[in-house]
Design a protein around this motif. Structure first.
Motif, PDB file in Angstrom:
ATOM      1  N   ARG A  85      52.202  28.207  34.535  1.00 25.13           N
ATOM      2  CA  ARG A  85      52.456  28.863  35.820  1.00 25.13           C
ATOM      3  C   ARG A  85      52.311  30.376  35.724  1.00 25.13           C
ATOM      4  N   SER A  86      52.608  30.922  34.554  1.00 28.46           N
ATOM      5  CA  SER A  86      52.459  32.365  34.394  1.00 28.46           C
ATOM      6  C   SER A  86      50.993  32.776  34.408  1.00 28.46           C
ATOM      7  N   LEU A  87      50.090  31.859  34.030  1.00 28.99           N
ATOM      8  CA  LEU A  87      48.668  32.177  34.037  1.00 28.99           C
ATOM      9  C   LEU A  87      48.133  32.343  35.450  1.00 28.99           C
ATOM     10  N   LEU A  88      48.822  31.772  36.435  1.00 28.22           N
ATOM     11  CA  LEU A  88      48.429  31.922  37.829  1.00 28.22           C
ATOM     12  C   LEU A  88      49.228  33.008  38.546  1.00 28.22           C
ATOM     13  N   GLY A  89      50.131  33.675  37.813  1.00 24.62           N
ATOM     14  CA  GLY A  89      50.961  34.688  38.440  1.00 24.62           C
ATOM     15  C   GLY A  89      52.123  34.122  39.224  1.00 24.62           C
ATOM     16  N   LEU A  90      52.372  32.819  39.098  1.00 25.65           N
ATOM     17  CA  LEU A  90      53.507  32.208  39.802  1.00 25.65           C
ATOM     18  C   LEU A  90      54.822  32.580  39.136  1.00 25.65           C
ATOM     19  N   VAL A  91      54.785  32.840  37.842  1.00 28.34           N
ATOM     20  CA  VAL A  91      55.950  33.308  37.096  1.00 28.34           C
ATOM     21  C   VAL A  91      55.543  34.611  36.407  1.00 28.34           C
ATOM     22  N   PRO A  92      56.023  35.758  36.874  1.00 33.10           N
ATOM     23  CA  PRO A  92      55.620  37.019  36.248  1.00 33.10           C
ATOM     24  C   PRO A  92      56.204  37.145  34.846  1.00 33.10           C
ATOM     25  N   PRO A  93      55.452  37.701  33.906  1.00 33.87           N
ATOM     26  CA  PRO A  93      55.951  37.815  32.542  1.00 33.87           C
ATOM     27  C   PRO A  93      57.016  38.893  32.414  1.00 33.87           C
ATOM     28  N   THR A  94      57.909  38.691  31.462  1.00 33.08           N
ATOM     29  CA  THR A  94      58.886  39.712  31.105  1.00 33.08           C
ATOM     30  C   THR A  94      58.235  40.796  30.267  1.00 33.08           C
ATOM     31  N   ALA A  95      57.275  40.389  29.439  1.00 34.85           N
ATOM     32  CA  ALA A  95      56.511  41.320  28.613  1.00 34.85           C
ATOM     33  C   ALA A  95      55.162  40.687  28.301  1.00 34.85           C
ATOM     34  N   GLY A  96      54.217  41.501  27.837  1.00 38.87           N
ATOM     35  CA  GLY A  96      52.888  41.001  27.536  1.00 38.87           C
ATOM     36  C   GLY A  96      51.993  41.015  28.751  1.00 38.87           C
ATOM     37  N   ARG A  97      50.803  40.471  28.601  1.00 39.73           N
ATOM     38  CA  ARG A  97      49.861  40.504  29.719  1.00 39.73           C
ATOM     39  C   ARG A  97      48.945  39.286  29.713  1.00 39.73           C
TER      40      ARG A  97
ATOM     41  N   ALA B 185      38.603  37.517  32.891  1.00 37.07           N
ATOM     42  CA  ALA B 185      37.306  38.200  32.863  1.00 37.07           C
ATOM     43  C   ALA B 185      37.470  39.623  32.356  1.00 37.07           C
ATOM     44  N   ASP B 186      38.333  39.777  31.346  1.00 27.02           N
ATOM     45  CA  ASP B 186      38.563  41.052  30.650  1.00 27.02           C
ATOM     46  C   ASP B 186      39.256  42.098  31.514  1.00 27.02           C
ATOM     47  N   LYS B 187      39.892  41.663  32.610  1.00 25.99           N
ATOM     48  CA  LYS B 187      40.654  42.593  33.448  1.00 25.99           C
ATOM     49  C   LYS B 187      42.097  42.119  33.519  1.00 25.99           C
ATOM     50  N   PRO B 188      43.074  43.009  33.262  1.00 24.27           N
ATOM     51  CA  PRO B 188      44.476  42.599  33.299  1.00 24.27           C
ATOM     52  C   PRO B 188      44.877  42.092  34.683  1.00 24.27           C
ATOM     53  N   LEU B 189      45.676  41.048  34.699  1.00 22.05           N
ATOM     54  CA  LEU B 189      46.212  40.530  35.943  1.00 22.05           C
ATOM     55  C   LEU B 189      47.314  41.451  36.445  1.00 22.05           C
ATOM     56  N   THR B 190      47.198  41.879  37.691  1.00 22.75           N
ATOM     57  CA  THR B 190      48.260  42.647  38.319  1.00 22.75           C
ATOM     58  C   THR B 190      48.941  41.777  39.368  1.00 22.75           C
ATOM     59  N   TYR B 191      50.107  42.222  39.809  1.00 29.36           N
ATOM     60  CA  TYR B 191      50.969  41.316  40.567  1.00 29.36           C
ATOM     61  C   TYR B 191      51.190  41.752  42.010  1.00 29.36           C
ATOM     62  N   SER B 192      50.254  42.531  42.537  1.00 25.10           N
ATOM     63  CA  SER B 192      50.280  42.803  43.973  1.00 25.10           C
ATOM     64  C   SER B 192      49.840  41.547  44.716  1.00 25.10           C
ATOM     65  N   THR B 193      50.223  41.433  45.962  1.00 18.99           N
ATOM     66  CA  THR B 193      49.866  40.263  46.764  1.00 18.99           C
ATOM     67  C   THR B 193      48.354  40.094  46.848  1.00 18.99           C
ATOM     68  N   LYS B 194      47.640  41.195  47.038  1.00 17.83           N
ATOM     69  CA  LYS B 194      46.185  41.140  47.158  1.00 17.83           C
ATOM     70  C   LYS B 194      45.542  40.685  45.856  1.00 17.83           C
ATOM     71  N   ALA B 195      46.012  41.243  44.720  1.00 16.11           N
ATOM     72  CA  ALA B 195      45.427  40.887  43.426  1.00 16.11           C
ATOM     73  C   ALA B 195      45.693  39.431  43.076  1.00 16.11           C
ATOM     74  N   LEU B 196      46.910  38.946  43.355  1.00 15.14           N
ATOM     75  CA  LEU B 196      47.244  37.559  43.047  1.00 15.14           C
ATOM     76  C   LEU B 196      46.430  36.588  43.902  1.00 15.14           C
ATOM     77  N   LYS B 197      46.209  36.946  45.162  1.00 16.37           N
ATOM     78  CA  LYS B 197      45.418  36.081  46.040  1.00 16.37           C
ATOM     79  C   LYS B 197      43.987  35.966  45.516  1.00 16.37           C
TER      80      LYS B 197
END
Length: 334
Positions: free
Chosen positions: A57-69, A73-85
């Motif tokens: 679930r964390s790979l889809l951003g459903l559970v945000p990580p406490t640490a790590g990333r 496609a070589d771009k870090p996942l960010t957790y804004s609504t637009k980025a997650l969508k």
């Protein structure tokens, strides 16, 4: 030649949940590194409660990580609504229970079209839905448009769920126990479907399962998870024919075709809020219990020294003092 970056990469991932009534936090995912390459199927294997679903679930951003990333496609996942969508259009989730995944009041057409509507698909919706159903093995697709979930078999419902994931043309699907609720006669069909999608579409997949037999039939690589951390990883044939970690050996020993007697692990999976010192498996380890670790001179290390976090690359790795001492296994990253 440089190795291309993985489609999905996980580095130093931790997911911690607050403890109840003043207890210590639960370390559900406790330092995971994992890569999934384009067109690759990776099986994430372990018993219930080891953190597989939380990691998925964390790979889809459903559970945000406490640490790590997590990167895609070589771009870090960010957790804004637009980025997650945008991320969830490229990475889709297939859940274990198709009955729970489908709204009983929605037709098959509406269930598959839901993702298109959420993402404001600009193309021909009917054509996209028909193509997704056809790819999922429901043909002719128009015959299923106006059916409801209760009118379908379990295998057909799971195909509808897969079609709902395929309709957005993702690059990766995360399948959490995709055949656990199906009859044995249908499981092979769904596994064959996932393999065909990989071959025809270049689709990558992370398949979460407790069943090593399933991993053998579908995966290119396997990652064995125990108490929040990956303890062995490598090509599926290498890991499942010559397992090095005692935990992997125990999981394999209970398969019907296993050549030796089943290994009965002592005790229950430890509480993730109280992870043992040293190797986190040592409290249940049959190698420590039968004296083999003592004879190899690593018993004290098993009890007091962590074997470290395994790197996420494709190399075979094992987080076990005994395996490293006795087999020359590739050590994990420090």
């Amino acid at each position: 030649m440089t190795t291309p970056p993985p489609l999905l990469g996980v580095r130093g991932l931790h997911v911690t949940f607050p403890g109840r009534h003043g207890t210590a936090p639960a370390r559900a995912v406790d330092g995971v590194e994992l890569d999934i390459r384009a067109g690759e199927i990776v099986a994430l294997v372990g018993e219930s409660g080891c953190g597989k679903t939380t990691l998925a679930r964390s790979l889809l951003g459903l559970v945000p990580p406490t640490a790590g990333r997590v990167s895609f496609a070589d771009k870090p996942l960010t957790y804004s609504t637009k980025a997650l969508k945008a991320h969830r259009r490229r990475v889709q989730l297939v859940l274990q229970d198709p009955s729970g995944s489908l709204n009983p009041r929605h037709t098959v057409y509406d269930a598959v079209a839901e993702g298109l509507r959420i993402h404001r698909y600009a193309g021909d919706e009917r054509t996209a839905v028909a193509q997704a159903l056809s790819r999922a093995g429901l043909r002719p697709p128009e015959r299923f448009f106006l059916r409801y979930p209760h009118e379908l078999s379990g295998g057909q419902r799971q195909r509808v769920v897969i079609a709902g994931a395929l309709v957005l043309e993702p690059e990766l699907i995360v399948a959490d126990e995709p055949v656990a609720s199906l009859d044995a006669s249908v499981r092979g069909e769904i596994l064959a479907l996932l393999l065909r999608l990989r071959d025809e579409l270049g689709l990558s997949a992370l398949v979460v399962t407790h069943d090593l037999g399933l991993a053998w039939n579908i995966a290119d690589r396997v990652a064995v998870m125990y108490l929040g951390r990956i303890v062995e990883t490598g090509d599926v044939e290498q890991v499942l024919t010559a397992p090095q970690h005692p935990y992997t050996q125990a999981l394999l020993s209970v398969l019907p075709e296993a050549p030796s007697d089943p290994v009965v692990l002592t005790g229950e999976l430890p509480d993730p809020s109280r992870i043992p010192s040293g190797c986190r498996f040592h409290t249940r380890c049959q190698i420590l219990a039968n004296g083999e670790a003592e004879r190899a001179g690593v018993a004290q290390a098993c009890r007091t020294e962590s074997p470290g976090v395994l790197g996420g690359g494709a190399e075979a790795r094992v987080a076990c003092h005994w395996a490293r001492a006795g087999t020359g296994a590739v050590p994990g990253a420090p």
